[in-house]
Design an enzyme around this catalytic site. Structure first.
Site, PDB file in Angstrom:
ATOM      1  N   CYS A   1       0.846  -1.202   0.000  1.00 54.50           N
ATOM      2  CA  CYS A   1       0.000   0.000   0.000  1.00 54.50           C
ATOM      3  C   CYS A   1       0.890   1.264   0.000  1.00 54.50           C
ATOM      4  O   CYS A   1       1.596   1.491  -0.989  1.00 54.50           O
ATOM      5  CB  CYS A   1      -0.955  -0.016   1.186  1.00 54.50           C
ATOM      6  SG  CYS A   1      -2.232   1.247   0.957  1.00 54.50           S
TER       7      CYS A   1
ATOM      8  N   HIS B   1      -4.036  -4.548  -0.098  1.00 57.39           N
ATOM      9  CA  HIS B   1      -3.665  -5.114   1.210  1.00 57.39           C
ATOM     10  C   HIS B   1      -3.840  -6.632   1.180  1.00 57.39           C
ATOM     11  O   HIS B   1      -4.923  -7.145   1.507  1.00 57.39           O
ATOM     12  CB  HIS B   1      -4.557  -4.528   2.320  1.00 57.39           C
ATOM     13  CG  HIS B   1      -4.245  -3.122   2.681  1.00 57.39           C
ATOM     14  ND1 HIS B   1      -3.229  -2.789   3.559  1.00 57.39           N
ATOM     15  CD2 HIS B   1      -4.774  -1.940   2.250  1.00 57.39           C
ATOM     16  CE1 HIS B   1      -3.169  -1.469   3.693  1.00 57.39           C
ATOM     17  NE2 HIS B   1      -4.099  -0.924   2.899  1.00 57.39           N
TER      18      HIS B   1
ATOM     19  N   GLU C   1      -2.787  -8.725   3.262  1.00 57.39           N
ATOM     20  CA  GLU C   1      -3.047  -9.237   4.624  1.00 57.39           C
ATOM     21  C   GLU C   1      -4.511  -9.016   5.023  1.00 57.39           C
ATOM     22  O   GLU C   1      -4.973  -9.555   6.031  1.00 57.39           O
ATOM     23  CB  GLU C   1      -2.105  -8.563   5.634  1.00 57.39           C
ATOM     24  CG  GLU C   1      -2.453  -7.149   6.055  1.00 57.39           C
ATOM     25  CD  GLU C   1      -2.120  -6.084   5.002  1.00 57.39           C
ATOM     26  OE1 GLU C   1      -1.705  -6.456   3.879  1.00 57.39           O
ATOM     27  OE2 GLU C   1      -2.325  -4.898   5.300  1.00 57.39           O
TER      28      GLU C   1
END
Lengths: 413, 261, 375, 205
Positions: free
Chosen positions: D85, D183, D185
């Site tokens: 990001c 993202h 994650e």
């Protein structure tokens, strides 16, 4: 810690482990949902149940219509009565062996099989794994019962996937009945989340083994919930009959005693003689742990239920709670022998799980109780239940003289 | 292409997840972190963690709760709202694991301060939480503390127009917890067509969700109570919304987060 | 009717054929295995287990059908503790009215020895009706229960996705039931041709039961076996010292409770069979009146084959006990089936093999053959 | 889990939540070191540069902790570096967010406001250059985005785009330096698989 609030109508408090919300008038969410029992049109709700179940009736006879989890107590007799005799379904009964079995429980399960002529499959997880798990759950979060709750709530779902029988029928939803977690009209169904959150105190099978103990995957794998892909492929669905039938355990048990030969027994720690007669632990060691952790015990659940059904006043309920709540457990030796513990060691484990919110150790070994019942207000003078709340005991836990855990029993005559 | 989102709402009171009906009555549900873990496995597009009693707890976001959720390995974007009263509140909530922050009471007290949150976090991290109702044919904006509704304040509309806040969570609070209760007039009466909206409150049926999500300025629909009554509620809803630009529902084969390697 | 020249097995057993030398298959088998390199067979079994990969998250390697009796207790312990194989044990549980406390103790014993055990318990009233109908039609109330017994294990193997079933003795080799002979000595997939299974469900449906009541009695179709790649293996082929007495000794040393009634009541020389229910002695007695050999013959044959008993001594025991069955067991059996004792004997007499037996005026049955000689 | 466990360093320079990134890495079975200590980061099999918030504040913080030169030196020495990001944008030469600010300059290009939209929030499908072995298995997958600026880079370094009004860069690569605008994650299964491929692909190439 939020201040402890008492419901003005029943004996529950805001510290109930399932959560409890009190409204502006000081009445709890459990009592509010209970009011629905006298407001809803139960004939119409039965019709809803019939239409909901229609697609699950097997026309070919090649498979069972549904799965019904059962035991030697609980509401099993009434549930199978509803499923087989009133709904005309062909159920496969399933039961998980919790090993703490009384001979009365073995007898009741045999009676259930004979009276209703149902096929039953029973899971017996190897005691080596069961005992390893029980040592860990007793040690880590003060539960002697995790393996029973985990097995009873997952074996039916595993069987649904394996036998490709999508429908599982349960009795009443504990969250709804005790704390008004849902309205009957929500028609809440079985979820993995509710099982993990409440039945298993937040811990699924894979949460038990840690780096610092000896539990292995081979010990806990049989308690894992089927994965979402399997559940979705079969279309597994757990329906609670309590959402469609006005659930009244006392009345139901009495009907089963009279008509179907259900047998009951008295307990020291409660006035209810109908429930949990299949287990040496539930109303004994397990109930003491509940008192240690949550500051109240099963007799409070029974009293709240009877108060809400109008068979006890709050004062009478509180008198019964205070009479039974501190009664000494009578079967700890059986548990020690089964698990290979010394009574002193068990005592140490039990004390470690006394919640300081309810227990103060004035001097070592002497504990002062400050649980919910001590701040619940006025109790009635008389400690015997009124006629409306008498529970009949027509047998004893050691039904055929065997005063110990029975792994597998005949249960007849 | 950019997909619309189905958001799972976890409403928290006294640290306990609850079903909330009409911003007034509550029913206990369970542990917020267990519900979050379940929504994560179900593949909901975003989780909105809504703490509704922070003022009673002395204000400030519930950082302990945010950390509890994060520790369990939540792999779903998390929006936090409840008790954000300052820029540092917002920053600390993001540090504790929230992707985006919802602002509610602060918009009543000091909308411009709310705009200042955009500087450290970026407008894309900020959501305006607006509990609205229709009153004499016009939108009324609720302050849940006083339970009074007033017209949309000019200061609020200025902040929203300034671009300091990326999305508006439009809450039909009166129909929260009511089956098929969401009042679409709230969307019709909303004065700023270019600001992306999230609809919430009484959305339970696929037909409603489709109607709401088909509106160009509605980027997401949020569902709270009704996700708790069935297994695979998210997948079930998504399957019945086929045809809309929504991420496909998945039924995880093995619980990857827990898979024993 | 003629006897095997070596043991006391008559040629009346279904699906059996004596050799030209007049020797029964079981005796031939004893000769055949005399020179066997048993370690080679153990290696085959070790390789078979080693070649199997567990699916992720699945910890059962095979299924063993058990009753908690002498054979199954020994097999389960041998497979687990010698080969580190983790079996799921599957038991067909008798209904409460028929089960014995001894059977319950032995099943509990097996569980307490640390095994995962799944007990399938068919509906008791349907079970009871089928037994009465089986008795009335075949003079064999075990026709339905044996089908349930044999169906439970493959049914569960298919549903649990476990593709290896371990069975005890190979009926073809050890008992002379040639129809179930598989490709190799230990291949059991032809077990479905076992005499009992071939009759299937039809007679039960004809007797008025609905399909949905008979689910525990449905033996899976061959296609289902193939779809899972299900394999049945006879452990008897690997266990060189497999015998009724030897298995009993192994299991008694692991907590097995055995019968304490005498051979006069059951025809069971050592009381180590039919531990989990009390109707088998009746069925063995009827088997004797149908085929001319009963429970005592089975015992005696094994002792003779292992050289522990002379044929003459065997003849004495068979003459004395092969028909033995205590009137008390018969009374309880009739009470369970809901028939009179006289009706029971009328049925037995009707099924008695008249070439082998005469029935005198007051209903006593006499051998027309001489034990050990034949007709 | 194929191959031995890797050790991944996650740069802690006070920007955004590191617990989610760390948890995603340990969830893949690898060791994770959340630190700003250059020795520990240098010893790792790969470095992950996370980031939430504004470009200038993040660069200021990297400078403050003496990480700018360190990251440039490690990247040039061939140690795998993954920017997530804002962490991807920091790899650029410069950014226009708030005020013109120099970046790490590890991948040519500059960061400027999105065209045709004020921000890019939500799940969007990514279109991956089929030549790129690391990300091509994720082509067409939906990943979670939450940003207002985009990284313009010359074609050879752009290995993935997404679309709003028109296409813009969402994945960059130069040798063993990779940047991901989304993202992983926070992108559930799709994110886990992508992160696994990128980390293990870079470390085992």
């Amino acid at each position: 810690m939020a201040a402890l609030m008492h419901c003005r109508r029943c004996l529950y408090t805001s510290a109930h482990p399932l959560g409890l919300m009190l409204d502006a008038e000081g009445i709890c969410s459990g009592c509010r949902v209970h009011e629905e029992k006298d407001r809803l049109d139960w004939a119409e709700r039965w019709q809803r149940l019939e239409s909901l179940l229609a697609p699950y009736r097997s026309r070919s006879g090649e498979t069972y219509d549904c799965i019904v989890p059962v035991s030697g107590a609980g509401d099993s007799h009434y549930i199978v009565h509803l499923v087989k005799q009133r709904l005309g379904l062909n159920p496969l009964l399933v039961t998980y062996n919790k090993y703490f079995n009384t001979s009365l429980g073995i007898r009741n399960l045999a009676n259930l099989r004979i009276r209703f002529d149902c096929d039953l499959i029973q899971q017996n997880v190897n005691p080596h794994a069961v005992k390893k798990i029980t040592r860990a759950t007793l040690r880590d979060f003060g539960s002697d019962y995790w393996h029973c709750l985990a097995g009873q709530t997952v074996f039916p779902v595993q069987t649904a996937v394996r036998y490709r029988i999508p429908l599982i029928l349960w009795g009443a939803h504990q969250g709804l009945e005790q704390v008004g977690m849902y309205s009957h009209e929500d028609e809440v169904e079985m979820t993995r989340r509710h099982r993990q959150d409440h039945d298993l105190m937040g811990r699924e099978a894979d949460d038990l083994p840690t780096m610092f103990d000896t539990l292995k995957e081979s010990d806990i794998w049989q308690y894992r919930y089927p994965d979402d892909a399997a559940l979705s492929a079969i279309g597994v669905r757990g329906v609670y009959l309590g959402n469609y039938v006005r659930w009244d355990p006392k009345a139901q048990h009495e009907q089963m005693i009279e008509r179907c030969g259900y047998r009951t027994a008295a307990f020291a720690r409660t006035f209810d003689t109908y429930d949990h007669v299949d287990c040496w632990n539930y109303m004994d060691l397990h109930d003491v742990l509940k008192l240690h952790k949550h500051g109240y015990s099963k007799v409070t659940d029974h009293a709240c239920r009877e108060i809400r059904h109008g068979r006890l006043t709050r004062a009478q309920g509180l008198a019964l709670v205070r009479r039974h709540e501190q009664a000494a457990p009578q079967h700890l030796d059986k548990f020690c022998e089964w698990l290979g513990l010394d009574r002193s060691g068990l005592g140490f484990l039990l004390d470690r799980h006394r919640n300081p919110r309810w227990w103060r150790e004035a001097e070592t070994g002497r504990w002062a109780f400050a649980g919910a019942s001590t701040t619940a207000g006025e109790a009635a003078g008389v400690t015997m239940p009124p006629a409306s709340a008498v529970f009949e005991a027509n047998d004893v836990l050691a039904h055929d003289g065997i005063d110990g855990y029975i792994t597998i029993g005949k249960g007849h005559p | 292409m950019l997909e619309k989102r189905l958001i799972g709402v976890i409403t928290v009171k006294d640290g306990w997840a609850v079903q909330s009906i009409g911003y007034r009555r509550h029913r206990p549900l369970g542990r917020p972190e267990v519900i979050a873990e379940n929504l994560d496995r179900w593949g909901v597009d975003e989780i909105l963690l809504q703490c509704i009693d922070r003022d009673a707890q002395g204000g400030g976001p519930d950082l302990a709760l945010l950390e509890r959720l994060c520790r369990r390995g939540l792999s779903t974007p998390l929006v936090y709202t409840g008790g954000v009263r300052s820029v540092s509140d917002g920053v600390r909530a993001v540090q504790a694991g929230a992707e985006r922050i919802g602002i509610d009471a602060l918009l009543h007290d000091d909308p411009h301060l709310a705009a200042e949150l955009a500087e450290p976090l970026g407008a894309q991290a900020l959501i305006a939480v607006l509990p609205l109702s229709v009153h004499n044919g016009a939108l009324a904006w609720l302050d849940h503390r006083s339970r009074l509704s007033t017209p949309l304040a000019p200061a609020l509309l200025d902040v929203l127009a300034s671009g300091a806040i990326s999305e508006v969570l439009l809450v039909d609070w009166q129909h929260e917890g009511v089956h098929e209760g969401f009042d679409e007039r709230l969307l019709a009466l909303w004065p700023m067509p270019t600001l992306p909206l999230i609809a919430f409150g009484g959305l339970s049926e696929p037909s409603q969700l489709r109607g709401v999500l088909e509106r160009p300025n509605v980027v997401a629909a949020a569902v709270g109570n009704f996700l708790n009554h069935r297994e695979h509620a998210v997948q079930r809803l998504k399957q019945s919304l086929a045809g809309l630009p929504l991420r496909a529902a998945t039924h995880a084969p093995l619980d990857p987060a827990r898979a024993w390697s | 009717m003629r006897y095997c020249l070596r043991c006391l097995q008559p040629d009346t057993r279904p699906n059996t054929r004596f050799s030209d030398a007049g020797i029964c298959p079981a005796c031939d088998y004893v000769d055949a295995v005399r020179g066997v390199d048993w370690q080679e067979r153990i290696d085959i079994l070790t390789d078979l287990f080693a070649s199997r990969r567990r699916k992720p998250g699945q910890f059962h390697d095979c299924i063993i059908g058990v009753s908690g009796g002498k054979d199954s207790t020994r097999q389960a312990l041998w497979v687990r503790d010698k080969f580190d194989v983790n079996p799921l044990l599957v038991c067909l549980g008798y209904p409460p009215e028929q089960a014995t406390d001894r059977g319950m103790h032995n099943l509990s014993n097996l569980i307490d020895l640390g095994f995962d055990v799944l007990v399938s318990q068919p509906a008791p009233a349907t079970w009871r009706t089928l037994k009465r109908q089986g008795f009335e039609r075949f003079t064999n109330s075990f026709r339905s229960t044996e089908l349930a017994l044999f169906s439970a294990v493959p049914q569960i193997a298919l549903r649990y996705g476990i593709d290896l079933i371990l069975w005890g003795e190979n009926p073809a080799l050890q008992l002379g039931d040639l129809k179930t002979l598989g490709k190799t000595g230990y291949d059991g997939n032809n077990l479905r041709h076992m005499n009992t299974l071939s009759s299937g469900l039809q007679w039960m449906l004809d007797a008025g039961h609905e399909r949905r009541q008979l689910l525990p009695y449905v033996y899976p179709q061959p296609e289902e076996f193939d779809a899972l790649g299900l394999q049945i293996i006879y452990l008897g082929w690997f266990l060189g010292d497999w015998s009724l007495v030897n298995n009993a000794m192994h299991s008694c040393a692991q907590g097995l409770e055995i019968r304490t009634d005498g051979v006069a009541d059951t025809g069971d020389l050592f009381g180590v069979t039919a531990l989990d229910e009390d109707f088998t002695p009746i069925n063995q007695m009827i088997k004797y009146f149908k085929f001319g050999f009963g429970r005592t013959t089975d015992y005696v044959n094994e002792e003779i084959r292992l050289g522990r008993m002379s044929r003459e001594r065997g003849i004495e025991l068979v003459e004395q006990h092969d028909h033995a069955c205590s009137p008390d067991y018969i009374a309880r059996y009739c009470d369970y089936l809901g028939i009179g004792v006289d009706a029971f004997w009328r049925q037995v007499h009707a099924a008695t093999n008249r070439t082998l037996f005469d029935i005198d005026g007051d209903g006593r049955i006499h051998r027309r053959f001489q034990v050990g000689v034949g007709l | 889990m194929s191959g031995a466990r890797l050790t991944i360093g996650v740069v802690d320079y006070g920007a955004g939540n590191l617990a989610s990134v760390a948890r995603a890495i340990t969830g893949l079975g690898h060791r994770c070191r959340v630190t700003r200590d250059t020795e520990t980061l240098a010893a790792a099999d790969a470095i992950v540069l996370p980031g939430v918030g504004a470009f200038p504040a993040a660069m200021a913080s990297l400078h403050e902790h003496g990480l700018v030169d360190f990251l440039r030196q490690q990247a040039r020495s061939g140690q795998p570096l993954i920017g997530i990001c804002l962490g991807m944008q920091l790899l650029a030469d410069m950014s226009l967010e708030h005020r013109l600010t120099a970046g790490l300059g590890l991948i040519p290009g500059r960061v400027r406001p999105l065209a045709g939209a004020r921000w890019h929030i939500g799940w969007n499908t990514i279109e991956i250059d089929p030549e790129d072995a690391l990300l091509s298995p994720s082509d067409g997958q939906s990943l979670y985005f939450n940003h207002a600026y985009a990284f313009d880079t010359p074609p050879p370094y752009c290995i993935g785009v997404s679309r709003l009004a028109d296409a813009f860069t969402v994945a960059v690569r130069r040798g063993k330096v990779v940047g991901l605008q989304f993202h992983p994650e926070k992108s559930q299964l799709a994110g886990r698989l992508l992160l696994k491929n990128v980390i293990e692909g870079l470390c085992r190439a």
